[in-house]
Design an enzyme around this catalytic site. Structure first.
Site, short mmCIF file in Angstrom:
data_model
loop_
_atom_site.label_atom_id
_atom_site.label_comp_id
_atom_site.label_asym_id
_atom_site.label_seq_id
_atom_site.Cartn_x
_atom_site.Cartn_y
_atom_site.Cartn_z
N PHE A 151 0.86 -1.18 0.00
CA PHE A 151 0.00 0.00 0.00
C PHE A 151 0.90 1.23 0.00
CE2 PHE A 151 -2.24 3.57 1.79
CZ PHE A 151 -3.43 3.54 1.08
N ASP A 236 9.45 3.00 1.73
CA ASP A 236 8.26 3.75 2.12
C ASP A 236 8.02 3.53 3.62
OD1 ASP A 236 5.78 4.75 2.70
OD2 ASP A 236 4.78 3.96 0.91
N LYS A 266 2.48 10.59 7.62
CA LYS A 266 1.71 10.27 8.82
C LYS A 266 2.26 10.93 10.08
CE LYS A 266 -0.96 6.43 7.11
NZ LYS A 266 -0.57 5.54 6.03
C1 LIG Z 1 -0.77 5.73 4.56
C2 LIG Z 1 0.31 5.34 3.68
C3 LIG Z 1 0.59 6.06 2.50
C4 LIG Z 1 -0.29 7.19 2.00
O1 LIG Z 1 -0.36 8.24 2.89
P1 LIG Z 1 -1.53 9.35 2.72
O2 LIG Z 1 -1.12 10.43 3.68
O3 LIG Z 1 -2.81 8.67 3.13
O4 LIG Z 1 -1.54 9.76 1.31
C5 LIG Z 1 1.69 5.69 1.75
N1 LIG Z 1 2.48 4.66 2.12
C6 LIG Z 1 2.23 3.94 3.23
C7 LIG Z 1 3.15 2.83 3.60
C8 LIG Z 1 1.14 4.24 4.04
O5 LIG Z 1 0.88 3.50 5.12
#
Ligand SMILES: *Cc1c(COP(=O)(O)O)cnc(C)c1O
Length: 410
Positions: A151, A236, A266
């Site tokens: 994700f 990520d 986040k």
């Molecule tokens: C939540 C998340 C995203 C996307 O972040 P948003 O602020 O919702 O766009 C990208 N990568 C990972 C691993 C995430 O958990």
């Protein structure tokens, strides 16, 4: 008469809010029937005065808790001074924010953005440009290897390489240039890399997939493969980073290795404002020149002030220590809990699979909410637990006792 004018006596406050959402908010979420109005630390209160332990913590955006006094003070102070300049001018928070974040991650440079998806998009743009200008990949041929089940956000390019049919369905045509390999399989990754590959994009722990911790040695192998092939490893850490695993970076904490590019989001905004960043050395981020990328809100002084307070919390390693100690309790207690068919996780982060005889992840999440603990299902039988890292030990035990009770009554 609009809904807001209607008398609410016949409806509970929760039902009143749910009706507004049903009629006027796009239905892209299916929230639990809980409408919150305030929070402090790991505790939140709903519109009817019921209290809950928040064991989702905004998908890890609230790592330092609701209303964290340090973050709140930083936000208040900056709110009163200045909130936005745009990048047409400098501001006195941006330089310190970039310098402090780069130092925390052991890199040279920071590209500030707002949301996690923007950090991912920006990282991919930087990797493609690096591929053409530094690696010498022929124009428009760059490819990026990604993992199944990952994700990375919701933009069109990101859902283009998602393997979740729900995330992709109905949103084509898709962005080309991505190759998907199974997560945790180093040999499949090595085999997928071609001379046109510019980057490997991975979560060091797959969050939304159900908190999938990679096999021992995988992250070290990824490092080796990317170095050998001359491709960038983009880690990520939007969800795994900034303390969730008990380390500033999961890549370093779990694998003992450094990626080429880190994506943060986040918790970088402390649950106060959206703040994200791409962090890398100057030979990578240096490919961006004026006019080639940007964001109106990226690097705004309010975001940077809150981000600096987050960095300050992480530099004082006590929250990381607390996370490792309480994470040990969480992982140990879950692993002996009846009613679960699988338990995965690290630090204060767990994915648990509920015995199908006891219901789905969604149903367990609903029962748990009624019992006073908020969490979120991911797929099918899986429930994710990610309390604020500042949760107190007695509250962790309370939540786990509650979970145990709900599982035994099912
Ligand atoms: C939540 C998340 C995203 C996307 O972040 P948003 O602020 O919702 O766009 C990208 N990568 C990972 C691993 C995430 O958990």
């Amino acid at each position: 008469m609009t809904l807001l004018d209607q008398p609410t006596t016949a409806l509970s406050a929760t039902a009143h809010h749910e009706r507004m959402l049903a009629e006027h908010s796009a239905h892209n979420y299916a929230p639990l029937p809980v409408v919150l109005s305030s929070g402090e630390g790991a505790w939140v209160t709903d519109v009817e005065g019921r209290r809950y332990l928040d064991f989702l913590a905004g998908y890890s955006a609230l790592n330092f808790g609701h209303g964290n006094p340090v973050l709140r003070a930083a936000a208040h102070a900056q709110l009163d001074r200045m909130t936005l300049t745009s990048r047409a001018f400098g501001n006195d928070q941006l330089g310190p924010f970039c310098t402090e974040l780069a130092a925390l991650l052991g890199k040279d440079m920071v590209l500030p953005m707002n949301t996690g998806a923007e950090a991912v998009e920006s990282g991919l743009k930087v990797a493609r440009k690096w591929g053409y200008e530094v690696k010498g990949v022929p124009a428009d041929r760059a490819r990026v290897v990604v993992a199944a089940g990952a994700f990375h956000g919701r933009t069109i390019s990101i859902v283009s390489f998602s393997t979740d049919p729900e995330a992709r369905g109905g949103f084509g045509p898709f962005t080309p240039g991505f190759d998907v390999v199974p997560y945790g399989d180093a040999e499949a990754l090595r085999a997928a890399i071609t001379p046109e590959t510019v980057a490997v994009l991975l979560e060091p722990v797959q969050g939304e997939a159900g908190v999938i911790v990679p096999p021992e040695g995988y992250l070290r192998a990824v490092r080796e493969i990317c170095t050998d092939a001359g491709v960038l490893w983009i880690s990520d850490e939007v969800q795994s980073g900034l303390g969730r695993t008990g380390h500033v970076l999961a890549t370093r904490g779990l694998g003992g290795v450094q990626a080429d590019v880190y994506l943060l989001g986040k918790a970088l905004g402390g649950g106060v404002v959206p703040v994200s960043a791409v962090v890398a050395d100057a030979d990578v981020l240096g490919v961006l020149r004026p006019g080639q990328h940007g964001s109106t809100f990226g690097g705004n002084p309010l975001a940077c002030a809150v981000g600096r307070a987050v960095i300050g919390i992480l530099r004082d390693a006590s929250v990381l220590h607390h996370t490792r100690v309480l994470g040990g309790i969480l992982q140990a207690r879950l692993r002996t809990m009846p009613g679960l068919t699988a338990v995965r996780g690290v630090g204060l982060w767990a994915g648990i699979d509920v015995d199908p005889a006891l219901g789905t992840g969604r149903e367990l999440g609903e029962r748990l909410a009624r019992a006073g603990v908020l969490s979120k299902d991911t797929h099918g039988p899986t429930l994710r637990l990610s309390p604020p890292l500042v949760v107190e030990e007695q509250d962790l035990h309370l939540a786990l006792d509650t979970l145990e009770g709900v599982l035994s009554r099912a």
